[in-house]
Design a protein around this motif. Structure first.
Motif, short mmCIF file in Angstrom:
data_model
loop_
_atom_site.label_atom_id
_atom_site.label_comp_id
_atom_site.label_asym_id
_atom_site.label_seq_id
_atom_site.Cartn_x
_atom_site.Cartn_y
_atom_site.Cartn_z
N LEU A 113 0.82 -1.20 0.00
CA LEU A 113 0.00 0.00 0.00
C LEU A 113 0.87 1.26 0.00
O LEU A 113 0.51 2.26 -0.64
N GLY A 114 2.00 1.22 0.67
CA GLY A 114 2.91 2.36 0.67
C GLY A 114 3.42 2.68 -0.73
O GLY A 114 3.49 3.84 -1.14
N PHE A 115 3.79 1.65 -1.48
CA PHE A 115 4.25 1.88 -2.85
C PHE A 115 3.11 2.32 -3.76
O PHE A 115 3.30 3.18 -4.63
N LEU A 116 1.92 1.78 -3.56
CA LEU A 116 0.78 2.22 -4.36
C LEU A 116 0.48 3.70 -4.09
O LEU A 116 0.29 4.49 -5.02
N ASP A 117 0.45 4.10 -2.82
CA ASP A 117 0.22 5.51 -2.48
C ASP A 117 1.29 6.41 -3.08
O ASP A 117 0.99 7.51 -3.58
N TYR A 118 2.52 5.98 -3.04
CA TYR A 118 3.65 6.72 -3.60
C TYR A 118 3.44 6.97 -5.10
O TYR A 118 3.62 8.08 -5.59
N LEU A 119 3.01 5.95 -5.81
CA LEU A 119 2.78 6.09 -7.25
C LEU A 119 1.55 6.94 -7.54
O LEU A 119 1.54 7.74 -8.48
N ARG A 120 0.51 6.79 -6.73
CA ARG A 120 -0.68 7.64 -6.89
C ARG A 120 -0.30 9.11 -6.76
O ARG A 120 -0.72 9.95 -7.57
N ASP A 121 0.48 9.41 -5.73
CA ASP A 121 0.92 10.80 -5.52
C ASP A 121 1.76 11.30 -6.69
O ASP A 121 1.65 12.46 -7.09
N ALA A 122 2.60 10.42 -7.24
CA ALA A 122 3.44 10.81 -8.37
C ALA A 122 2.59 11.18 -9.58
O ALA A 122 2.86 12.17 -10.27
N VAL A 123 1.56 10.40 -9.85
CA VAL A 123 0.68 10.68 -10.99
C VAL A 123 -0.03 12.02 -10.78
O VAL A 123 -0.09 12.86 -11.68
N LEU A 124 -0.59 12.22 -9.60
CA LEU A 124 -1.27 13.49 -9.32
C LEU A 124 -0.31 14.67 -9.42
O LEU A 124 -0.68 15.73 -9.95
N ALA A 125 0.91 14.50 -8.93
CA ALA A 125 1.89 15.59 -8.97
C ALA A 125 2.18 16.02 -10.39
O ALA A 125 2.46 17.20 -10.65
N LYS A 126 2.12 15.11 -11.33
CA LYS A 126 2.39 15.45 -12.73
C LYS A 126 1.32 16.36 -13.32
O LYS A 126 1.55 16.98 -14.34
N THR A 127 0.16 16.43 -12.67
CA THR A 127 -0.90 17.31 -13.17
C THR A 127 -0.91 18.67 -12.47
O THR A 127 -1.63 19.57 -12.90
N ASP A 128 -0.12 18.81 -11.40
CA ASP A 128 -0.09 20.07 -10.66
C ASP A 128 0.35 21.21 -11.55
O ASP A 128 1.40 21.15 -12.20
N GLY A 129 -0.47 22.24 -11.59
CA GLY A 129 -0.10 23.45 -12.31
C GLY A 129 -0.23 23.38 -13.83
O GLY A 129 0.13 24.33 -14.51
N VAL A 130 -0.76 22.28 -14.34
CA VAL A 130 -0.93 22.19 -15.80
C VAL A 130 -2.29 22.80 -16.14
O VAL A 130 -3.33 22.32 -15.69
N PRO A 131 -2.30 23.85 -16.94
CA PRO A 131 -3.56 24.52 -17.25
C PRO A 131 -4.34 23.81 -18.36
O PRO A 131 -3.82 22.94 -19.06
N GLU A 132 -5.60 24.22 -18.49
CA GLU A 132 -6.40 23.83 -19.65
C GLU A 132 -5.83 24.60 -20.84
O GLU A 132 -5.40 25.72 -20.68
N PRO A 133 -5.81 24.09 -21.99
CA PRO A 133 -6.25 22.76 -22.40
C PRO A 133 -5.12 21.73 -22.34
O PRO A 133 -5.35 20.57 -22.65
N GLN A 134 -3.91 22.14 -21.93
CA GLN A 134 -2.77 21.22 -21.98
C GLN A 134 -2.98 19.96 -21.16
O GLN A 134 -2.50 18.90 -21.53
N ILE A 135 -3.70 20.05 -20.04
CA ILE A 135 -3.89 18.89 -19.17
C ILE A 135 -4.69 17.79 -19.86
O ILE A 135 -4.58 16.63 -19.53
N ARG A 136 -5.47 18.16 -20.87
CA ARG A 136 -6.27 17.17 -21.59
C ARG A 136 -5.88 17.03 -23.06
O ARG A 136 -6.50 16.29 -23.80
N THR A 137 -4.84 17.73 -23.46
CA THR A 137 -4.38 17.65 -24.84
C THR A 137 -3.51 16.41 -25.02
O THR A 137 -2.54 16.23 -24.28
N PRO A 138 -3.82 15.58 -26.01
CA PRO A 138 -2.99 14.39 -26.23
C PRO A 138 -1.54 14.79 -26.55
O PRO A 138 -1.30 15.72 -27.32
#
Length: 163
Positions: A24-49
């Motif tokens: 669970l510790g490693f899963l939480d670590y990876l979840r946080d990493a994925v969310l961190a990659k979206t921090d501060g990314v504005p529209e429309p870039q956050i959803r642009t392929p």
């Protein structure tokens, strides 16, 4: 063009000594990493392929939410491809919040597990349930794979690297 942010990568998580705590510790670590990659990314870039397949940061968050709901909370998924595509009415904050809420509910389900060899949730009406150990290991693999995709997508957007 501003200089890309280069953050130091975070080391592996500190966990308790038990197998469930480590998983669970490693899963939480990876979840946080994925969310961190979206921090501060504005529209429309956050959803642009960022690649020809259509993969985008917000789609990864939406997909991982559905993955956890399927494997740990027994929600059926009828169209896996659709889980990668945020709709125009789904905001980044709504999808990020749904992911965090799903993570919390999933962690509660894992907390109730007393034996990792026991059958885990039976996702989406499958006939046989995999054991908890397999399910948690699969979620680490799935989240880690998409965390790598998020790393690349974020670097393509603004050059930001690291956690």
């Amino acid at each position: 063009m501003p200089t890309p942010r280069r953050r130091r990568d975070a080391g592996p998580p500190q966990t308790g000594p038990g197998e469930k705590e480590v998983l669970l510790g490693f899963l939480d670590y990876l979840r946080d990493a994925v969310l961190a990659k979206t921090d501060g990314v504005p529209e429309p870039q956050i959803r642009t392929p960022g690649v020809d397949s259509g993969t985008n940061l917000l789609g990864l968050i939406k997909h991982l939410t559905q993955v956890e709901r399927y494997w740990l909370l027994e929600h059926p998924v009828t169209d896996w491809a659709a889980t990668f595509r945020p709709t125009p009415d789904e905001s980044a904050e709504q999808l990020r919040s749904a992911y965090r809420q799903t993570n919390a509910a999933a962690n509660e389900a894992v907390a109730r597990c007393t034996d990792l060899t026991a059958d885990g949730p039976r996702p989406g009406g499958r006939r046989a349930a995999p054991c908890w150990r397999w399910t948690l290991t699969h979620l680490i693999e799935e989240t880690g794979r998409h965390a790598g995709h998020a790393d690349i997508l974020r670097e393509l957007i603004d050059g930001a690297t690291g956690r």
